[in-house]
Design a protein around this motif. Structure first.
Motif, PDB file in Angstrom:
ATOM      1  N   ASN A 164       0.838  -1.212   0.000  1.00  0.00           N
ATOM      2  CA  ASN A 164       0.000   0.000   0.000  1.00  0.00           C
ATOM      3  C   ASN A 164       0.865   1.250   0.000  1.00  0.00           C
ATOM      4  O   ASN A 164       0.579   2.210  -0.711  1.00  0.00           O
ATOM      5  CB  ASN A 164      -0.886   0.041   1.254  1.00  0.00           C
ATOM      6  CG  ASN A 164      -2.149  -0.780   1.091  1.00  0.00           C
ATOM      7  OD1 ASN A 164      -2.458  -1.239  -0.002  1.00  0.00           O
ATOM      8  ND2 ASN A 164      -2.866  -0.981   2.182  1.00  0.00           N
ATOM      9  N   ALA A 165       1.921   1.243   0.836  1.00  0.00           N
ATOM     10  CA  ALA A 165       2.770   2.438   0.939  1.00  0.00           C
ATOM     11  C   ALA A 165       3.355   2.789  -0.433  1.00  0.00           C
ATOM     12  O   ALA A 165       3.415   3.965  -0.810  1.00  0.00           O
ATOM     13  CB  ALA A 165       3.890   2.200   1.955  1.00  0.00           C
ATOM     14  N   ALA A 166       3.746   1.766  -1.201  1.00  0.00           N
ATOM     15  CA  ALA A 166       4.312   2.033  -2.533  1.00  0.00           C
ATOM     16  C   ALA A 166       3.193   2.393  -3.513  1.00  0.00           C
ATOM     17  O   ALA A 166       3.315   3.330  -4.302  1.00  0.00           O
ATOM     18  CB  ALA A 166       5.071   0.802  -3.012  1.00  0.00           C
ATOM     19  N   LYS A 167       2.079   1.647  -3.400  1.00  0.00           N
ATOM     20  CA  LYS A 167       0.976   1.815  -4.360  1.00  0.00           C
ATOM     21  C   LYS A 167       0.348   3.207  -4.269  1.00  0.00           C
ATOM     22  O   LYS A 167      -0.009   3.796  -5.277  1.00  0.00           O
ATOM     23  CB  LYS A 167      -0.071   0.743  -4.021  1.00  0.00           C
ATOM     24  CG  LYS A 167      -1.192   0.590  -4.983  1.00  0.00           C
ATOM     25  CD  LYS A 167      -1.898  -0.749  -4.779  1.00  0.00           C
ATOM     26  CE  LYS A 167      -2.779  -0.791  -3.555  1.00  0.00           C
ATOM     27  NZ  LYS A 167      -3.629  -1.982  -3.504  1.00  0.00           N
ATOM     28  N   TYR A 168       0.227   3.727  -3.039  1.00  0.00           N
ATOM     29  CA  TYR A 168      -0.402   5.040  -2.865  1.00  0.00           C
ATOM     30  C   TYR A 168       0.620   6.166  -2.778  1.00  0.00           C
ATOM     31  O   TYR A 168       0.363   7.215  -2.215  1.00  0.00           O
ATOM     32  CB  TYR A 168      -1.367   5.013  -1.658  1.00  0.00           C
ATOM     33  CG  TYR A 168      -2.467   4.008  -1.869  1.00  0.00           C
ATOM     34  CD1 TYR A 168      -3.359   4.155  -2.935  1.00  0.00           C
ATOM     35  CD2 TYR A 168      -2.593   2.874  -1.062  1.00  0.00           C
ATOM     36  CE1 TYR A 168      -4.347   3.211  -3.178  1.00  0.00           C
ATOM     37  CE2 TYR A 168      -3.580   1.927  -1.299  1.00  0.00           C
ATOM     38  CZ  TYR A 168      -4.455   2.105  -2.350  1.00  0.00           C
ATOM     39  OH  TYR A 168      -5.430   1.174  -2.606  1.00  0.00           O
ATOM     40  N   SER A 169       1.819   5.922  -3.335  1.00  0.00           N
ATOM     41  CA  SER A 169       2.830   6.969  -3.481  1.00  0.00           C
ATOM     42  C   SER A 169       3.031   7.182  -4.969  1.00  0.00           C
ATOM     43  O   SER A 169       2.628   6.362  -5.782  1.00  0.00           O
ATOM     44  CB  SER A 169       4.183   6.522  -2.928  1.00  0.00           C
ATOM     45  OG  SER A 169       4.075   6.249  -1.579  1.00  0.00           O
ATOM     46  N   TYR A 170       3.708   8.271  -5.281  1.00  0.00           N
ATOM     47  CA  TYR A 170       3.939   8.557  -6.695  1.00  0.00           C
ATOM     48  C   TYR A 170       5.186   7.825  -7.163  1.00  0.00           C
ATOM     49  O   TYR A 170       5.935   7.271  -6.363  1.00  0.00           O
ATOM     50  CB  TYR A 170       4.084  10.069  -6.878  1.00  0.00           C
ATOM     51  CG  TYR A 170       2.890  10.790  -6.299  1.00  0.00           C
ATOM     52  CD1 TYR A 170       1.720  10.912  -7.034  1.00  0.00           C
ATOM     53  CD2 TYR A 170       2.919  11.298  -4.993  1.00  0.00           C
ATOM     54  CE1 TYR A 170       0.605  11.539  -6.493  1.00  0.00           C
ATOM     55  CE2 TYR A 170       1.808  11.920  -4.449  1.00  0.00           C
ATOM     56  CZ  TYR A 170       0.662  12.033  -5.196  1.00  0.00           C
ATOM     57  OH  TYR A 170      -0.446  12.630  -4.655  1.00  0.00           O
ATOM     58  N   GLU A 171       5.418   7.847  -8.477  1.00  0.00           N
ATOM     59  CA  GLU A 171       6.654   7.294  -9.069  1.00  0.00           C
ATOM     60  C   GLU A 171       7.850   7.784  -8.262  1.00  0.00           C
ATOM     61  O   GLU A 171       7.878   8.949  -7.856  1.00  0.00           O
ATOM     62  CB  GLU A 171       6.813   7.846 -10.498  1.00  0.00           C
ATOM     63  CG  GLU A 171       5.867   7.248 -11.512  1.00  0.00           C
ATOM     64  CD  GLU A 171       6.456   6.021 -12.171  1.00  0.00           C
ATOM     65  OE1 GLU A 171       7.489   6.168 -12.838  1.00  0.00           O
ATOM     66  OE2 GLU A 171       5.883   4.932 -11.970  1.00  0.00           O
ATOM     67  N   ARG A 172       8.807   6.975  -8.092  1.00  0.00           N
ATOM     68  CA  ARG A 172      10.041   7.278  -7.344  1.00  0.00           C
ATOM     69  C   ARG A 172       9.778   7.609  -5.873  1.00  0.00           C
ATOM     70  O   ARG A 172      10.569   8.286  -5.230  1.00  0.00           O
ATOM     71  CB  ARG A 172      10.827   8.451  -7.970  1.00  0.00           C
ATOM     72  CG  ARG A 172      11.307   8.128  -9.335  1.00  0.00           C
ATOM     73  CD  ARG A 172      12.051   9.251 -10.015  1.00  0.00           C
ATOM     74  NE  ARG A 172      11.898   9.087 -11.441  1.00  0.00           N
ATOM     75  CZ  ARG A 172      12.447   8.101 -12.139  1.00  0.00           C
ATOM     76  NH1 ARG A 172      13.229   7.237 -11.539  1.00  0.00           N
ATOM     77  NH2 ARG A 172      12.236   7.981 -13.423  1.00  0.00           N
ATOM     78  N   GLY A 173       8.631   7.172  -5.363  1.00  0.00           N
ATOM     79  CA  GLY A 173       8.321   7.421  -3.960  1.00  0.00           C
ATOM     80  C   GLY A 173       9.267   6.640  -3.048  1.00  0.00           C
ATOM     81  O   GLY A 173       9.907   5.682  -3.489  1.00  0.00           O
ATOM     82  N   SER A 174       9.349   7.079  -1.784  1.00  0.00           N
ATOM     83  CA  SER A 174      10.198   6.299  -0.887  1.00  0.00           C
ATOM     84  C   SER A 174       9.355   5.742   0.264  1.00  0.00           C
ATOM     85  O   SER A 174       8.438   6.396   0.757  1.00  0.00           O
ATOM     86  CB  SER A 174      11.352   7.145  -0.357  1.00  0.00           C
ATOM     87  OG  SER A 174      10.851   8.072   0.543  1.00  0.00           O
ATOM     88  N   VAL A 175       9.659   4.525   0.642  1.00  0.00           N
ATOM     89  CA  VAL A 175       8.945   3.862   1.735  1.00  0.00           C
ATOM     90  C   VAL A 175       9.979   3.548   2.809  1.00  0.00           C
ATOM     91  O   VAL A 175      10.997   2.919   2.520  1.00  0.00           O
ATOM     92  CB  VAL A 175       8.289   2.558   1.233  1.00  0.00           C
ATOM     93  CG1 VAL A 175       7.625   1.819   2.368  1.00  0.00           C
ATOM     94  CG2 VAL A 175       7.305   2.845   0.120  1.00  0.00           C
ATOM     95  N   LYS A 176       9.699   4.060   4.037  1.00  0.00           N
ATOM     96  CA  LYS A 176      10.672   3.824   5.108  1.00  0.00           C
ATOM     97  C   LYS A 176      10.053   2.892   6.147  1.00  0.00           C
ATOM     98  O   LYS A 176       8.927   3.120   6.595  1.00  0.00           O
ATOM     99  CB  LYS A 176      11.007   5.178   5.735  1.00  0.00           C
ATOM    100  CG  LYS A 176      12.073   5.127   6.775  1.00  0.00           C
ATOM    101  CD  LYS A 176      12.456   6.541   7.136  1.00  0.00           C
ATOM    102  CE  LYS A 176      12.877   6.617   8.582  1.00  0.00           C
ATOM    103  NZ  LYS A 176      12.919   7.971   9.078  1.00  0.00           N
ATOM    104  N   ILE A 177      10.814   1.865   6.529  1.00  0.00           N
ATOM    105  CA  ILE A 177      10.320   0.949   7.550  1.00  0.00           C
ATOM    106  C   ILE A 177      11.272   1.057   8.739  1.00  0.00           C
ATOM    107  O   ILE A 177      12.495   0.930   8.560  1.00  0.00           O
ATOM    108  CB  ILE A 177      10.277  -0.513   7.033  1.00  0.00           C
ATOM    109  CG1 ILE A 177       9.415  -0.584   5.774  1.00  0.00           C
ATOM    110  CG2 ILE A 177       9.716  -1.467   8.076  1.00  0.00           C
ATOM    111  CD1 ILE A 177      10.180  -0.698   4.531  1.00  0.00           C
TER     112      ILE A 177
END
Ligand code: ADP
Length: 334
Positions: free
Chosen positions: A219-232
């Motif tokens: 979801n974090a990647a899917k609801y971000s834009y292209e080149r988005g970053s996901v931090k865990i």
């Protein structure tokens, strides 16, 4: 027959229930009622029921649903029971069936298309193209597996049959595996993993933990834009002793405050300009919340849509494996 815990059943119903005293003051509200009004039982306690329900009607219009209100009394209290009007339930289910059919058809069509192309023109394709087609087939198959797992999970959750095999699990290495799966699916996104020193293992079912993380990180990647970053980020919980905190943070479209309580309902997809473009069944977060709570944990969310890219943070708290044997026993007995 064994002793039945009605309080537990009512608390976990997928319908809203509350009780008021002779002064119309709320004395009890179940989880579903609290979620409907985006509050908690303590905040509701002592408030007048008619601040929430209409005084002279047996239906309540809330967000896009109509609820039928059923009231019954005993010697001490009045009880209210809110259920979504049937015709709307049918609409929710039929929307769900069409979403799921679409979700199944899209990857299957793509798998068949690429397999056909390879069969028909295998000799004419160079190694690079063959590799590209095979990785698309694998990615689409992964999407199907995730959907089927989610569908199986909701039916198991509904009949309460899910088996949990608890063991001590290293969250970091599980999340690394999930990152590898998602990197193939979101090649332009960056996935960052931070783990505080001395964080204990968690006491969970390993497969279910992976399913939780795949849903949240996808979801974090899917609801971000292209080149988005996901931090865990993995750390010891600041709020709950003997719990490990896992935060999944993105800088995507965010969720409006009025929709925050609805995202955990089943079949619900919240409209945003990315939901229209992205695949989803509205099951992920419902399953995530159920699995976490069954394993003795908790999930909360913070989000904002005020600034572009302000994004969303989901925080999951799960019991540390070092937590006493008693907690393990309690979970196994669940
Ligand atoms: P879906 O299959 O639609 O992704 P989920 O149950 O996983 O279903 O999520 C429910 C809804 O919550 C989504 O449709 C989306 O609108 C919203 N949502 C979930 N995660 C995020 C996120 N990280 N950022 C913005 N919106 C989100």
């Amino acid at each position: 027959m064994g002793k039945v815990n009605f309080k537990n059943i009512i608390e976990n119903l997928d319908e809203a229930v509350l009780a008021v005293d002779y002064d119309n003051k709320i004395v009890y509200a179940n989880k579903f009622f609290c979620a409907l009004f985006n509050t908690n039982c303590e905040m509701l306690s002592g408030k007048n029921i008619y601040e929430f329900l209409p005084e002279n009607s047996d239906t309540l219009q809330l967000k896009e649903y109509t609820y039928k209100i059923t009231k019954f009394d005993d010697e001490y209290y009045s009880y209210f029971y809110l259920s979504v009007v049937d015709s709307q339930m049918e609409k929710i289910y039929s929307d769900f069936i069409s979403t799921v059919s679409h979700e199944l058809r899209t990857p299957l069509t793509s798998i068949r298309g690429f397999a056909d192309t390879m069969l028909l023109s295998y000799d004419k394709l160079d190694k690079e193209r063959i590799q590209k087609f095979l990785s698309i087939i694998k990615e689409q198959a992964n999407r199907l597996i995730k959907l089927v797992e989610n569908l199986l999970s909701i039916s198991k959750i509904q009949v309460q049959q899910s088996n949990f095999v608890y063991k001590s699990v290293n969250a970091k290495s599980q999340i690394e595996q999930v990152i590898d799966i998602l990197k193939a699916q979101y090649p332009t996104h960056a996935f960052e993993l931070h783990c505080e020193k001395d964080v204990p293992n968690i006491l969970v079912d390993e497969n279910k933990f992976q399913q939780i993380m795949i849903n949240l990180m996808d979801n974090a990647a899917k609801y971000s834009y292209e080149r988005g970053s996901v931090k865990i980020s993995i750390s010891n919980s600041m709020t709950k002793e003997n719990f490990v905190s896992i935060k999944v943070e993105d800088h995507g479209v965010g969720i409006e405050p009025e929709n925050l309580s609805r995202i955990f309902e089943k079949f619900i997809r919240i409209e945003n300009h990315l939901t229209r473009k992205t695949q989803g069944s509205g099951l992920g977060l419902y399953i995530v919340k159920n699995l976490i709570e069954k394993m003795g944990g908790k999930i909360c969310v913070e989000s904002s849509t005020v600034l572009p890219n302000s994004g969303t943070i989901f925080e999951v708290l799960l019991p540390a494996a070092s937590y006493t044997n008693q907690s393990q026993k309690a979970l196994e007995d669940k």
